[in-house]
Scaffold this motif. Structure first.
Motif, PDB file in Angstrom:
ATOM      1  N   PHE A  90       0.802  -1.223   0.000  1.00  0.00           N
ATOM      2  CA  PHE A  90       0.000   0.000   0.000  1.00  0.00           C
ATOM      3  C   PHE A  90       0.839   1.279   0.000  1.00  0.00           C
ATOM      4  O   PHE A  90       0.395   2.313  -0.463  1.00  0.00           O
ATOM      5  N   GLU A  94       3.363   3.768  -3.991  1.00  0.00           N
ATOM      6  CA  GLU A  94       2.814   5.124  -4.127  1.00  0.00           C
ATOM      7  C   GLU A  94       3.915   6.173  -4.242  1.00  0.00           C
ATOM      8  O   GLU A  94       3.672   7.288  -4.675  1.00  0.00           O
TER       9      GLU A  94
ATOM     10  N   THR B  44     -16.969  -3.471   9.492  1.00  0.00           N
ATOM     11  CA  THR B  44     -16.218  -2.695   8.500  1.00  0.00           C
ATOM     12  C   THR B  44     -17.103  -2.349   7.317  1.00  0.00           C
ATOM     13  O   THR B  44     -16.612  -2.031   6.253  1.00  0.00           O
ATOM     14  N   PRO B 173     -12.865  -1.651   3.042  1.00  0.00           N
ATOM     15  CA  PRO B 173     -12.006  -0.461   2.994  1.00  0.00           C
ATOM     16  C   PRO B 173     -10.616  -0.739   2.401  1.00  0.00           C
ATOM     17  O   PRO B 173     -10.071   0.109   1.679  1.00  0.00           O
ATOM     18  N   GLN B 174     -10.049  -1.925   2.658  1.00  0.00           N
ATOM     19  CA  GLN B 174      -8.742  -2.246   2.062  1.00  0.00           C
ATOM     20  C   GLN B 174      -8.844  -2.344   0.542  1.00  0.00           C
ATOM     21  O   GLN B 174      -7.994  -1.829  -0.181  1.00  0.00           O
ATOM     22  N   PHE B 176     -11.044  -0.933  -1.294  1.00  0.00           N
ATOM     23  CA  PHE B 176     -11.316   0.409  -1.802  1.00  0.00           C
ATOM     24  C   PHE B 176     -10.022   1.228  -1.882  1.00  0.00           C
ATOM     25  O   PHE B 176      -9.798   1.976  -2.834  1.00  0.00           O
ATOM     26  N   GLN B 177      -9.168   1.050  -0.876  1.00  0.00           N
ATOM     27  CA  GLN B 177      -7.856   1.714  -0.879  1.00  0.00           C
ATOM     28  C   GLN B 177      -7.060   1.308  -2.116  1.00  0.00           C
ATOM     29  O   GLN B 177      -6.452   2.138  -2.789  1.00  0.00           O
ATOM     30  N   ALA B 178      -7.089   0.007  -2.433  1.00  0.00           N
ATOM     31  CA  ALA B 178      -6.376  -0.492  -3.608  1.00  0.00           C
ATOM     32  C   ALA B 178      -6.930   0.147  -4.883  1.00  0.00           C
ATOM     33  O   ALA B 178      -6.187   0.500  -5.789  1.00  0.00           O
ATOM     34  N   GLN B 180      -8.423   3.112  -5.076  1.00  0.00           N
ATOM     35  CA  GLN B 180      -8.023   4.522  -5.079  1.00  0.00           C
ATOM     36  C   GLN B 180      -6.594   4.701  -5.563  1.00  0.00           C
ATOM     37  O   GLN B 180      -6.261   5.659  -6.227  1.00  0.00           O
ATOM     38  N   GLN B 181      -5.737   3.721  -5.210  1.00  0.00           N
ATOM     39  CA  GLN B 181      -4.343   3.801  -5.634  1.00  0.00           C
ATOM     40  C   GLN B 181      -4.158   3.355  -7.090  1.00  0.00           C
ATOM     41  O   GLN B 181      -3.060   3.413  -7.615  1.00  0.00           O
ATOM     42  N   GLN B 197     -19.274   4.455   0.549  1.00  0.00           N
ATOM     43  CA  GLN B 197     -17.878   4.833   0.330  1.00  0.00           C
ATOM     44  C   GLN B 197     -17.777   6.004  -0.643  1.00  0.00           C
ATOM     45  O   GLN B 197     -16.941   6.889  -0.491  1.00  0.00           O
TER      46      GLN B 197
END
Lengths: 244, 278
Positions: A90, A94, B44, B173-174, B176-178, B180-181, B197
Motif C-alpha cells: 500500500f 505510491e 467494517t 475499505p482495504q 477500496f484503498q487499492a 483509489q491507488q 464509500q
C-alpha cells in the motif's frame, strides 16, 4: 456450545476438491507459493551476505556502513511480516513516479509487493545467521591470512568463507523453511498464493475443513522436504571446529 | 485477519476428532442458559455494522436488528467482529449464534446454513474511476477489479464478465484503498456499501462513478446454524414484530433514509419472507 452438531456437519469428503476448478485453484496457489519462496531465497541470499559483511567490515573507514547494516537488521526484524506486506503493497509503490507506477500496477503488483517484503524480511534474518557463521571462524584464521599477505576480500574468499559455510548452511535452511511458511502472509495483499486460493476454495465449496487440511498437508510436506535437505547436508558436510 | 484464518484452520484440525458424533441440546436453550446472544458482525461495512468513531462501539442497521432479537430472547447481546470469509465457518463451528454480517441469502449457502427473513435487499455493482474510461460491465474484460474475500462479489463479477481478473482483500475499505491507488480499475461490492464509500469521498467523488448495471440482486438476511428451528422461529418472530410495529421502517430511515449519507427516498422491500430465487 463449542462444537457443531454431528448431524449438521457434512461428512468429510475430499473428492470435490481433487478435480476440476478447485484443484486448479489450489495448484495455482502452490505454484505461486513455491515461486515466491525460490525467488525470495535467490534474491535474499546476496542481500543478506552483503549486510552481514557490512556489519563485520573493519570499523576504521567503514563505521557508517556498519551502522547502516545494524539499523537495517534491527528495523526489519522488529516489525511483524504482516506490517511489511502492507507497507510494500500500500505504501512503497505510491512513492514511485507515475509512469513506473502505472506499469507496475498493470502487472501483478500483489505478487511483486509480497516478494519485496519476503526478500527484505528474510535477508535481515539470514544476514545474522551468515554473520554468526563468519564469526564462528576463530580470529586466528583472519590474523594468519592477513599475516600471509592476503587482503580482506582474499582472506574472506580463500580462508574464512569455506570454513564458515558449513556452520552457516543449517541455519540458512531453517530460514528457508520460515520463508516457505511466511509466503502465506501474502494473502493479505491479494497475492494468490496457497492460503489465498484455499480461502477462495473454501468460500466456493463450503468445505473449509478439507480445504485447509489439504493446504496444511502441502505446507507440511514441503517443510519436511526442506528439513530433510538440511539433515542431508549436515550429514554429508558436518560442521568441523576450525583449528586454532 | 490472516491470523483469524490460520487460527481457524488450526482449530478445525485440532478439534476435528472431537467433532465426530457429538450431539448437543437445542441452541435456543443454550443461549437462554448462558444469558447471552453472540452475533457475528463485520464492523467494517457502513452502515450495516461499523465502528462509530466517537463512541468506538460497533453500530449500524444490522446491529440494531441484532439488538431487537436479543431483546426478544431476553438475553444480553454480545457482538463479535468477523472477516467476510470467516462468517459461515465461525457460525458452523458455533463461535457465534447468529450472523448479522451483510450476508447474502442464496441457494448455494442454503445447503450449509439457514437464513432468517430477508432484512435488506441490495444490488451488487462496480465502482470505477472515471479516467479509466469504463462505462459498462463488458469493458471490464481482461481488466483487474478488486473486492472483498469470501463474499458473493467475486463469483458474481466472474459470472458477469468471465475474463475479468479479481484480487480480493480481507475488508471492503482495504479493497477500496487499492482501487483509489489504481491497483484495479473497479471495486465490486454491495451497492449500499459502494454508495456509502462514494459519499465518504467528498469532493474526490467527482472522479468516480458507479456503473449502472446490477451484477446481481442480493437479499441480505441473518444467518443461523442449520436445523435450529426453535431459534429461527424466535429470530423471525422478532423481525416480524419490527416490521409490524413500524420499527423496521424507522431503522431503515435511521441508517439509509433521506437524512443519511445514502439518501434512500423509499424502502423497496419488506421484512416478510425467507424465500429467495435460485
Amino acid at each position: 456450545m463449542f462444537f457443531p452438531d454431528a448431524d449438521v456437519m457434512p461428512e468429510l469428503d475430499f473428492t470435490p476438491l481433487l478435480h476440476g476448478q478447485f484443484l486448479d485453484w489450489l495448484a495455482a496457489g502452490v505454484r505461486l507459493s513455491l515461486t515466491l519462496t525460490v525467488l525470495a531465497l535467490v534474491l535474499a541470499l546476496p542481500l543478506a551476505t552483503g549486510v552481514a559483511l557490512a556489519r563485520l567490515a573493519p570499523s576504521a573507514p567503514f563505521a557508517p556502513l556498519r551502522w547502516l547494516a545494524t539499523f537495517f537488521i534491527e528495523a526489519v526484524r522488529n516489525v511483524p511480516l504482516l506490517a511489511h506486506m502492507l507497507f510494500w503493497y500500500f505504501a512503497v509503490p505510491e512513492l514511485l513516479p507515475d509512469g513506473l507506477k502505472a506499469r507496475l500496477y498493470a502487472g501483478n503488483v500483489e505478487a511483486a509487493a509480497a516478494l519485496a517484503a519476503l526478500v527484505v524480511y528474510t535477508a535481515a534474518y539470514m544476514a545474522e545467521d551468515i554473520r554468526s557463521g563468519l564469526r564462528s571462524v576463530p580470529a586466528g584464521q583472519w590474523e594468519a591470512s592477513r599475516a600471509l599477505g592476503l587482503g580482506f576480500i582474499a582472506a574472506l574468499r580463500w580462508v574464512v568463507l569455506p570454513q564458515a559455510l558449513r556452520a552457516t548452511v543449517p541455519p540458512l535452511i531453517s530460514q528457508t523453511l520460515n520463508l516457505w511458511k511466511n509466503t502465506s502472509i501474502a494473502t493479505v495483499v491479494g497475492a494468490a498464493e496457497l492460503m489465498y486460493q484455499a480461502q477462495r476454495v473454501e468460500s466456493a465449496s463450503f468445505r473449509g475443513f478439507e480445504t485447509f487440511a489439504l493446504a496444511t498437508a502441502t505446507y507440511l510436506g514441503v517443510s519436511l522436504l526442506i528439513t530433510a535437505l538440511g539433515a542431508l547436508y549436515q550429514h554429508r558436510f558436518p560442521a568441523r571446529p576450525a583449528a586454532h | 485477519m490472516t491470523l483469524t484464518v490460520t487460527r481457524r484452520a488450526l482449530f478445525v484440525i485440532a478439534t476435528s476428532a472431537a467433532m465426530m458424533g457429538l450431539a448437543h441440546a437445542d441452541q435456543l436453550d443454550d443461549i437462554r442458559k448462558k444469558g447471552e446472544l453472540v452475533v457475528g458482525v463485520l464492523g467494517t461495512d457502513e452502515p450495516n455494522s461499523f465502528v462509530d468513531p466517537k463512541t468506538r462501539e460497533i453500530v449500524g442497521y444490522e446491529v440494531d436488528l441484532a439488538k431487537a432479537v436479543a431483546q426478544k430472547l431476553g438475553v444480553k447481546l454480545k457482538l463479535k467482529q468477523l472477516a467476510v470469509a470467516a462468517r459461515i465457518p465461525e457460525l458452523q463451528q458455533g463461535h457465534v449464534d447468529l450472523l448479522a454480517a451483510s450476508l447474502t441469502h442464496n441457494k448455494e449457502r442454503e445447503a450449509v446454513i439457514d437464513f432468517s427473513l430477508t432484512t435488506f435487499v441490495t444490488g451488487q455493482k462496480v465502482l470505477v474511476k472515471k479516467d479509466s474510461g469504463i462505462t459498462a460491465l463488458n469493458q471490464l474484460a481482461g481488466k483487474k477489479v478488486v473486492t472483498v474475500k469470501g463474499g458473493t462479489q467475486e463469483p458474481n463479477v466472474r459470472k458477469a464478465v468471465p475474463s475479468v481478473e479479481v484480487v480480493t482483500f480481507d475488508t471492503g475499505p482495504q479493497a477500496f484503498q487499492a482501487l483509489q491507488q489504481g491497483k484495479g480499475v473497479g471495486f465490486v461490492n454491495d451497492e449500499v456499501s459502494l454508495l456509502d464509500q462514494f459519499a465518504k469521498l467528498g469532493p474526490a467523488a467527482a472522479q468516480y462513478e458507479i456503473l449502472p448495471a446490477n451484477l446481481s440482486v442480493e437479499p441480505l438476511a441473518l444467518g443461523l446454524r442449520k436445523g435450529e428451528t426453535k431459534l429461527k422461529a424466535q429470530v423471525d418472530g422478532a423481525l416480524r414484530e419490527l416490521e409490524a410495529n413500524g420499527t423496521a421502517a424507522q431503522l431503515f430511515n435511521k441508517w439509509y433514509g433521506p437524512t443519511t449519507r445514502l439518501k434512500f427516498q423509499t424502502r423497496s422491500f419488506k421484512i416478510d419472507s425467507d424465500q429467495v430465487e435460485g
